[in-house]
Design an enzyme around this catalytic site. Structure first.
Site, mmCIF file in Angstrom:
data_model
loop_
_atom_site.group_PDB
_atom_site.id
_atom_site.type_symbol
_atom_site.label_atom_id
_atom_site.label_comp_id
_atom_site.label_asym_id
_atom_site.label_seq_id
_atom_site.Cartn_x
_atom_site.Cartn_y
_atom_site.Cartn_z
ATOM 1 N N THR A 271 36.539 38.247 58.780
ATOM 2 C CA THR A 271 37.325 37.018 58.971
ATOM 3 C C THR A 271 38.107 36.625 57.720
ATOM 4 O O THR A 271 38.354 35.455 57.469
ATOM 5 C CB THR A 271 36.416 35.853 59.422
ATOM 6 O OG1 THR A 271 35.347 35.725 58.475
ATOM 7 C CG2 THR A 271 35.861 36.079 60.799
ATOM 8 N N TYR B 274 39.338 33.978 50.763
ATOM 9 C CA TYR B 274 39.127 32.542 50.538
ATOM 10 C C TYR B 274 39.079 32.219 49.038
ATOM 11 O O TYR B 274 39.406 31.116 48.615
ATOM 12 C CB TYR B 274 37.807 32.127 51.200
ATOM 13 C CG TYR B 274 37.753 30.667 51.591
ATOM 14 C CD1 TYR B 274 38.270 30.250 52.813
ATOM 15 C CD2 TYR B 274 37.195 29.714 50.750
ATOM 16 C CE1 TYR B 274 38.230 28.911 53.183
ATOM 17 C CE2 TYR B 274 37.153 28.376 51.110
ATOM 18 C CZ TYR B 274 37.672 27.981 52.335
ATOM 19 O OH TYR B 274 37.640 26.657 52.697
ATOM 20 N N ALA C 270 40.785 33.795 46.643
ATOM 21 C CA ALA C 270 41.990 34.170 45.886
ATOM 22 C C ALA C 270 42.628 32.930 45.270
ATOM 23 O O ALA C 270 42.893 31.948 45.964
ATOM 24 C CB ALA C 270 42.973 34.883 46.807
ATOM 25 N N GLY D 94 45.313 32.909 42.354
ATOM 26 C CA GLY D 94 46.678 32.972 41.822
ATOM 27 C C GLY D 94 47.763 32.763 42.839
ATOM 28 O O GLY D 94 48.615 31.891 42.692
ATOM 29 N N GLU E 74 52.391 36.494 37.123
ATOM 30 C CA GLU E 74 51.120 37.060 36.657
ATOM 31 C C GLU E 74 51.418 38.403 35.994
ATOM 32 O O GLU E 74 52.556 38.871 36.012
ATOM 33 C CB GLU E 74 50.144 37.218 37.834
ATOM 34 C CG GLU E 74 49.710 35.880 38.414
ATOM 35 C CD GLU E 74 48.757 36.012 39.603
ATOM 36 O OE1 GLU E 74 47.563 35.792 39.409
ATOM 37 O OE2 GLU E 74 49.210 36.334 40.692
ATOM 38 N N HIS F 37 38.910 42.719 36.848
ATOM 39 C CA HIS F 37 39.773 41.583 36.513
ATOM 40 C C HIS F 37 39.462 41.218 35.068
ATOM 41 O O HIS F 37 38.295 41.054 34.698
ATOM 42 C CB HIS F 37 39.492 40.393 37.440
ATOM 43 C CG HIS F 37 40.577 39.359 37.389
ATOM 44 N ND1 HIS F 37 40.807 38.598 36.270
ATOM 45 C CD2 HIS F 37 41.508 38.993 38.305
ATOM 46 C CE1 HIS F 37 41.841 37.788 36.514
ATOM 47 N NE2 HIS F 37 42.279 38.030 37.738
ATOM 48 N N ARG G 149 46.612 44.536 34.838
ATOM 49 C CA ARG G 149 45.174 44.307 34.640
ATOM 50 C C ARG G 149 44.428 45.437 33.957
ATOM 51 O O ARG G 149 43.518 45.194 33.165
ATOM 52 C CB ARG G 149 44.518 44.061 35.998
ATOM 53 C CG ARG G 149 44.849 42.722 36.511
ATOM 54 C CD ARG G 149 44.227 42.464 37.842
ATOM 55 N NE ARG G 149 44.734 41.176 38.274
ATOM 56 C CZ ARG G 149 44.668 40.712 39.507
ATOM 57 N NH1 ARG G 149 44.104 41.421 40.446
ATOM 58 N NH2 ARG G 149 45.149 39.531 39.793
ATOM 59 N N HIS H 272 36.637 43.520 40.451
ATOM 60 C CA HIS H 272 37.443 42.564 41.230
ATOM 61 C C HIS H 272 37.923 43.141 42.564
ATOM 62 O O HIS H 272 37.905 42.456 43.573
ATOM 63 C CB HIS H 272 38.642 42.143 40.384
ATOM 64 C CG HIS H 272 39.499 41.097 41.002
ATOM 65 N ND1 HIS H 272 39.015 39.867 41.367
ATOM 66 C CD2 HIS H 272 40.839 41.090 41.315
ATOM 67 C CE1 HIS H 272 40.002 39.133 41.878
ATOM 68 N NE2 HIS H 272 41.108 39.856 41.875
ATOM 69 N N ARG I 219 46.040 47.603 41.208
ATOM 70 C CA ARG I 219 46.835 46.669 42.018
ATOM 71 C C ARG I 219 47.571 45.652 41.150
ATOM 72 O O ARG I 219 46.991 45.071 40.232
ATOM 73 C CB ARG I 219 45.925 45.943 43.011
ATOM 74 C CG ARG I 219 46.656 44.880 43.804
ATOM 75 C CD ARG I 219 45.826 44.338 44.938
ATOM 76 N NE ARG I 219 44.642 43.646 44.514
ATOM 77 C CZ ARG I 219 44.607 42.421 44.007
ATOM 78 N NH1 ARG I 219 45.740 41.744 43.810
ATOM 79 N NH2 ARG I 219 43.458 41.853 43.692
#
Ligand code: SIN
Length: 423
Positions: free
Chosen positions: A15, A46, A48, A50, A115, A229, A271, A333, A368
């Site tokens: 979900t 939920y 996240a 940034g 970012e 991260h 990152r 992360h 990523r």
């Protein structure tokens, strides 16, 4: 223990943004069952902070593609990257139509942040809880859809596979085994941070979709591509899920410093580069396993307004963002690899799809770019829903049902035959 059987057109496990957005974009005449292992909101989407990246205009298509590929160390699937970038704007528009309250400038235009690895400000956000606000809008829409049944605390333990087809899933639900027969099945079970001692993820996210794929010989790709991260709050003896300090803090001026207060890395590099530099710095001071994120030069009111969640979380741990340097160290992360899929989320098993962090579209390469994960979730979920709509339409909607066919015949055959019809 009993064995309960349910049937539907599409079974979706997960979900988070990919699971829910795909459900919302499937035809409303399809019966959908959406299951989640824990509660509806226990998903990484939920958390996240940034934002969600988007192309700004046509001139930004090439720079955005280049930023994504450069951050991914040129290991990205270029076709997936192009789709991600080119279809970003339409999906942001769909999110706005679903009432996601993105932050705006005074003139009503979207406010963008920046970012690491982005050559410009192109990240739409809602304060510092973008994931929460996106998900709440999607959950609200979900409540209006009578064709979607949500089952919480229902863990997918296997898929039903027969003759090289996926026919649904087997779940553990309360004390029962729930068999859900489905024409299409989507695995959107999130990442695998729960397998690590130090992570920004929910501990319940243990790579279930990937385990099930492995068990059933469904192809996996780039599972070794994992992302740290760089800026996660360091807390003594804290293991498991740690507090993320969004990369957008650096986008808005935050600086990483060592224990002597020196700036030893460009805080806005991708990152992998920043994490590596921090780990190297930390290795020089084994008794003090952290460096600092410095925001003390930024205005208190700005920080409190722009980052209310992080400000209050830090405060509850005894740190005042505008006066204290925040101790940080990298933590697991994100998984860039996963179940191998094509640009419509299709796996190599017919009728089985994978989306979001569970899947590997190859879009992220081996690192990523920030704020490309929510975007990947929506772009490929939309494509997947469209594909399933087309496929199931040809099976279910084009043909009259048995009852409709009988009615049709009844009006046309003579009465002796009509009596023989199985009404
Ligand atoms: C962050 O806010 O730094 C996390 C967002 C992301 O993982 O892209």
């Amino acid at each position: 223990m009993t064995n309960v059987i349910k049937t539907c057109d599409v079974l979706i496990a997960g979900t988070g943004v990919a699971g829910v957005y795909s459900a919302l974009n499937l035809n409303k005449n399809l019966k959908i069952i959406l299951i989640t292992k824990e509660n509806l909101r226990d998903c990484n989407s939920y958390l996240a902070q940034g934002g969600i990246s988007t192309v700004l205009n046509d001139d930004d298509i090439i720079p955005y593609i280049e930023d994504t590929i450069k951050a991914g160390n040129y290991k990205n699937n270029k076709k997936s990257v192009e789709i991600l970038v080119k279809e970003s704007k339409d999906n942001i528009k769909r999110l706005i139509d679903l009432h996601v309250p993105f932050d705006k400038n005074e003139d009503g235009s979207l406010s963008y942040t920046r970012e690491g690895g982005h050559s410009t400000f192109r990240i739409a956000h809602v304060k510092d809880e973008t994931g929460k606000y996106i998900m709440e809008s999607l959950y609200k829409e979900l409540e209006t859809r009578t064709n979607i049944e949500v089952i919480e605390k229902c863990r997918l333990i296997d898929i039903i596979k027969k003759d090289k087809l996926c026919l649904g899933g087997i779940c553990s639900f309360k004390d029962d085994t729930l068999e859900i027969h489905a024409k299409s099945t989507i695995l959107a079970t999130g990442g695998l941070g729960g397998l690590f001692t130090s992570t920004t993820n929910f501990p319940s996210l243990t790579g279930d979709g990937i385990s099930i794929a492995l068990k059933n010989n469904v192809a996996i790709q780039d599972i070794n591509y994992l992302q740290l991260h760089p800026t996660v709050l360091y807390e003594k003896n804290s293991n498991g899920k740690r507090l993320l300090l969004s990369e957008s803090l650096r986008g808005e001026g935050g600086i990483i410093r060592n224990l002597k207060g020196e700036e030893f890395v460009d805080s806005l590099k991708p990152r992998d580069i920043v994490s590596k530099a921090i780990l190297k710095e930390i290795s020089k001071t084994p008794d003090t396993p952290y460096v600092y994120l410095d925001l003390t030069h930024l205005d208190k009111n700005f920080l409190m307004k722009r980052f209310p969640f992080i400000y209050s979380e830090c405060l509850s741990r005894g740190y005042i963002m505008d006066t204290d340097m925040l101790p940080i160290s990298p933590a697991h992360h994100y998984a860039m690899g996963g179940i191998k899929v094509n640009i419509n989320g299709e796996t190599n098993l017919t009728n089985l799809y994978a989306l979001g962090e569970t899947a590997c579209t190859g879009v992220h390469g081996n690192n990523r770019l920030a704020s490309n994960s929510l975007l990947e979730g929506v772009v490929f979920a939309y494509r997947c829903a469209k594909k399933i709509n087309e496929e199931l339409y040809s099976h279910t909607v084009n043909y009259p049902t048995k009852e409709e066919l009988i009615d049709f015949l009844k009006e046309r055959v003579d009465e002796n035959y009509a009596k023989l019809l199985n009404c």
